[in-house]
Write an enzyme that holds these catalytic residues in place. Structure first.
Site, mmCIF file in Angstrom:
data_model
loop_
_atom_site.group_PDB
_atom_site.id
_atom_site.type_symbol
_atom_site.label_atom_id
_atom_site.label_comp_id
_atom_site.label_asym_id
_atom_site.label_seq_id
_atom_site.Cartn_x
_atom_site.Cartn_y
_atom_site.Cartn_z
ATOM 1 N N GLU A 1 -1.060 2.774 7.097
ATOM 2 C CA GLU A 1 -1.129 3.894 6.151
ATOM 3 C C GLU A 1 -1.785 5.123 6.780
ATOM 4 O OE1 GLU A 1 0.685 3.519 3.603
ATOM 5 O OE2 GLU A 1 0.907 1.352 3.860
ATOM 6 N N ALA B 1 0.855 -1.183 0.000
ATOM 7 C CA ALA B 1 0.000 0.000 0.000
ATOM 8 C C ALA B 1 0.892 1.235 0.000
ATOM 9 C CB ALA B 1 -0.891 -0.003 1.235
HETATM 10 ZN ZN LIG Z 1 4.707 2.742 5.413
#
Ligand SMILES: [Zn+2]
Length: 833
Positions: A292, A256
């Site tokens: 994230e 991600a």
């Molecule tokens: Zn990271």
């Protein structure tokens, strides 16, 4: 004072899906503090069509030249200029298929038609492949993005749409101005999307997918909202953007990417299907979303000055990811899992001579790619956890808040964080952290007791026993536990003595494994501790930790395997997840190492006994009151027992598979990996064909990967080669190319032919993965499983002729592991002779 400041990029992109190119136009507004006559921007793989300046309404001509090697666009003005000005550039580029810069991703829609979307991946240094810019984290700017797209498509960027105007077949979408941020966090996305949405206060949260998949985004949407609110509370700073998009991208190199306000994910890490997704997938989705989101503050709001502090971003997000997940899912025992996963991985890497310090000098972009490893993520995460335990949760949090508030919309270094936490805790944090951040490796603490006196000595723990490399002194926050009493002490010298409260009572050092170091007790103390393990009066983390430390010491040649096998008899009725898993894992790996030797049966028996006890407790069927981690352990035990040759388990797996083929719902997602891999283990050509068919029929990436994984578990060389050819073909996405290679190199039946196969197919692998793909590191790493120390020369020669930039350090680490294993096998043979 900075020479160039107040930078704004006004960017317009027009991507074309026929021909896969894009046109771009940019106006960079900035102020020069001194008179300048030229400027250098980062630019790569772009064709510059026009480049001029506007100063006080007048056009100033320029001469420009590209240096592709240095990724540099040099612009010479026709005269000296100072103050405010605008640099206007028109350019074009390729929507590449290498998963970096501005790239295309291909997928099939529900009717089977091939579709494309355009997306970006700019970290670390690939924004320059989309537009000329100062592509360094410290050169922050504001961005006005516009996308000129086919009117049937949707455009996404970091900020919400400001306006939309259609003319003919095209729509111009303009986005609101971004806050001050680094170029690597910019995002552009164009495609046929659909989404689910919710709100946190006025923040619009969406999970965005390609058409037909949005309903698998429910779990992620819910987690995003919950975690975002929790982060706001923890940091005491509100999420600063008006919206947050979470995008599932069919082709994606990393797991991600934290682009501010537009986070991108692999589909397997954002999409969840109650019917077909496993418990492990659910955990992983939660962890990566949490990771994230942590970056939205740590990394995006406050950014490292330069890539040498990359670890600061990644360690922090790794640490916080677990912390926040644990708050919502305490039943997952996520901190325990962190130890057996993150800490174990980091210690295994950091016990190599060829490891690197957390803070490391980086110059070229390929070097940046190389340090996205377990040291930056996992070791750093462990060091932060150690620091939090040392200063206390509250002070740690207060220090963080101070740091974030002070440096928001700006850049910072590790030292700034230590100073903030040091001020709050009134401890010499900067000095202490230097020993962990700027120094490679970690210590082994040798502990010897005489009555109530403990003598302790620290030295670097290395798997290869080389005396002169053991230098180093760490500031170790010691926790000495005696019954209910806990003594704390910061050990800063090579050796120290401590007086225990009681000369007869047992003690444990590094209880809870809060410190990033291993402990080696004298024999007497260890024997006493093994009694506590036997009685289970020692807590489960310490039980895990003692065995884990012991095993590392047999690999380093400090202790005998027989001693270890005696020691673990104390774990005969172990029922804790990480303690059982780690032990089972270690026994299984001893079996793999000794596989071809006469004595492997003896080791196999230990593994069967231990795994058998776990299996007898858990069985095939999930029970009503079982713990969350039982599902994870069950799958491991079944695979282990099956591969160790338990006939009953294999025939059970085959029966499950037969039923599954008729009715897929009959087999719970958590058992699928175990059943499929055992069926393959015992399967033939017909079984292989079935898995290929299942792979092609599956509609989620998660299921596809499960079938691909099974195709790597066959024993026949012919079938494993078929799997590898399938991997290089069109069915397997380039983002997954490393998975079958890693699996088959770990399969004992892959050992004989994998190195020659890799050499013969290297060009195809590179072509499919794309030059610069970070996943190539994993491929290089996997070679260690299939060569022995006699082949070191051959491996080196091969990579000298076929160099892969950004994998140099990984290659050295792999070869060191090979030497360690070869030595270990020799000592094992002696011991069992
Ligand atoms: Zn990271």
């Amino acid at each position: 004072m900075q020479l160039i400041s107040k930078i704004n990029y006004d960017l317009t992109f027009e991507p074309f899906f026929t021909g896969f190119t894009f046109n771009g136009k940019e106006v960079i507004s900035f102020t020069a503090a001194k008179s300048i006559k030229n400027i250098s921007l980062n630019s790569a793989e772009l064709i510059i069509k026009k480049c001029y300046l506007i100063k006080d309404g007048k056009t100033i001509h320029t001469k420009f030249s590209m240096n592709e090697k240095d990724e540099d666009l040099f612009i010479l003005f026709e005269k000296n200029l100072k103050g405010k000005m605008k640099l206007c550039i028109e350019f074009s580029g390729v929507l590449n298929d290498r998963l970096l810069g501005f790239y295309r991703s291909q997928y099939k829609d529900q009717s089977g038609k091939t579709k494309y979307l355009a997306t970006t991946q700019f970290e670390a240094a690939d924004a320059r492949r989309a537009f000329p810019c100062w592509d360094e984290p410290a050169v922050k700017a504001t961005f006005d993005v516009s996308l000129l797209i086919d009117k049937k498509l949707t455009a996404i960027s970091n900020m919400p749409e400001k306006s939309k105007s259609t003319s003919g077949s095209k729509t111009l979408v303009e986005f609101e101005r971004s806050p001050v941020m680094s170029t690597y966090l910019l995002y552009l996305g164009v495609g046929e999307f659909e989404y689910l949405e919710t709100k946190l206060r006025n923040i619009n949260i969406r999970v965005i997918t390609t058409k037909g998949k949005k309903n698998k985004g429910k779990l992620s949407l819910d987690l995003t909202k919950k975690f975002l609110a929790e982060y706001e509370k923890y940091f005491g700073i509100k999420y600063p953007l008006p919206k947050l998009d979470m995008l599932a991208i069919p082709d994606f190199a990393a797991g991600a990417m934290e682009n501010w306000g537009a986070i991108t994910f692999r589909e397997t890490i954002l999409l969840y299907d109650v019917k077909t997704s496993s418990t492990r997938t659910k955990q992983y989705i939660a962890e990566v979303i949490s990771h994230e989101l942590a970056h939205q503050w740590f990394g995006n709001l406050v950014t490292m000055k330069w890539w040498n502090d990359l670890w600061l971003n990644e360690s922090f997000a790794t640490f916080m990811a677990t912390k926040i997940v644990d708050r919502f899912y305490p039943e997952w025992d996520y901190w325990d899992q962190f130890l057996d996963d993150a800490m174990n991985t980091a210690m295994n890497l950091d016990a190599l001579k060829t490891s690197h310090s957390i803070d490391v000098t980086v110059n070229h972009p390929s070097e940046i790619r190389e340090i996205f490893d377990s040291i930056s993520y996992d070791k750093g995460g462990c060091i932060l956890r150690m620091l939090e335990h040392f200063v206390g949760e509250k002070k740690f949090q207060t220090g963080l808040k101070k740091y974030l508030v002070k440096h928001q919309y700006d850049n910072a270094e590790g030292r700034d964080l230590w100073n903030a936490i040091g001020t709050v805790s009134k401890q010499p944090i900067d000095k202490m952290m230097k020993t962990w951040i700027n120094q490679v490796g970690f210590p082994l603490l040798e502990v010897a007791r005489k009555g109530s006196i403990l003598s302790m000595k620290q030295s670097r723990f290395l798997l290869e026993d080389i005396k002169h490399s053991k230098k180093g002194i760490w500031s170790i926050p010691l926790v000495i536990e005696e019954g209910s009493q806990r003594n704390r002490k910061l050990m800063t010298k090579k050796s120290e003595k401590v007086k225990l409260q009681n000369k007869d009572r047992n003690f444990v050092i590094n209880s809870g494994r809060t410190g990033f170091y291993r402990v080696q007790y004298d024999n007497n103390t260890l024997e006493n501790l093994s009694l506590l393990i036997d009685e289970k009066t020692l807590n489960h983390i310490d039980r895990w930790s003692l065995q884990n430390d012991y095993f590392a010491q047999i690999l380093s040649g400090k202790k005998s395997v027989h001693g270890y096998l005696d020691f673990i008899s104390a774990y005969y009725d172990e029922d804790n997840y990480i303690s059982s898993l780690s032990l089972a894992h270690n026994l299984y790996s001893l079996y793999i190492i000794s596989n071809k030797e006469k004595f492997s049966d003896e080791i196999r028996q230990y593994a069967i006994n231990f795994l058998g006890t776990i299996f007898d407790r858990l069985g095939w069927k999930k029970t009503k009151n079982e713990s969350h981690t039982d599902a994870l352990l069950r799958s491991f035990a079944i695979i282990g027992m099956g591969k160790l040759g338990d006939r009953k388990i294999i025939s059970d797996a085959e029966a499950h598979f037969k039923r599954y083929l008729k009715d897929p719902k009959s087999l719970p997602a958590d058992l699928q990996e175990a059943v499929f891999s055992l069926v393959a283990w015992n399967g033939n050509e017909i079984t292989h064909k079935k898995f290929i068919m299942l792979f092609r029929k599956a509609d989620s990436q998660e299921e596809k990967l499960r079938f691909l994984g099974a195709m790597c578990s066959f024993k026949q060389k012919k079938l494993l080669l078929k799997t590898l050819n399938f991997t290089l073909g069109p069915d397997v996405r380039s983002q997954n190319i490393q998975l079958p290679i890693m699996r088959i190199t770990s399969n004992i039946y892959g050992k004989e032919f994998m190195w020659p196969w890799l050499k013969n197919n290297w060009k195809k692998i590179i072509k499919k993965a794309g030059i610069g793909n970070p996943l190539l590191k994993r491929v290089v790493d996997s070679i260690g499983h299939v060569v022995d120390s006699k082949q070191e020369k051959d491996v080196r020669k091969f990579f000298k002729n076929n160099p892969v930039r950004g994998t140099e350090m990984t290659l050295e680490q792999t070869l060191e592991r090979v030497r360690i294993h070869s030595k270990f096998l020799i000592s094992l043979k002696k011991e069992f002779a």
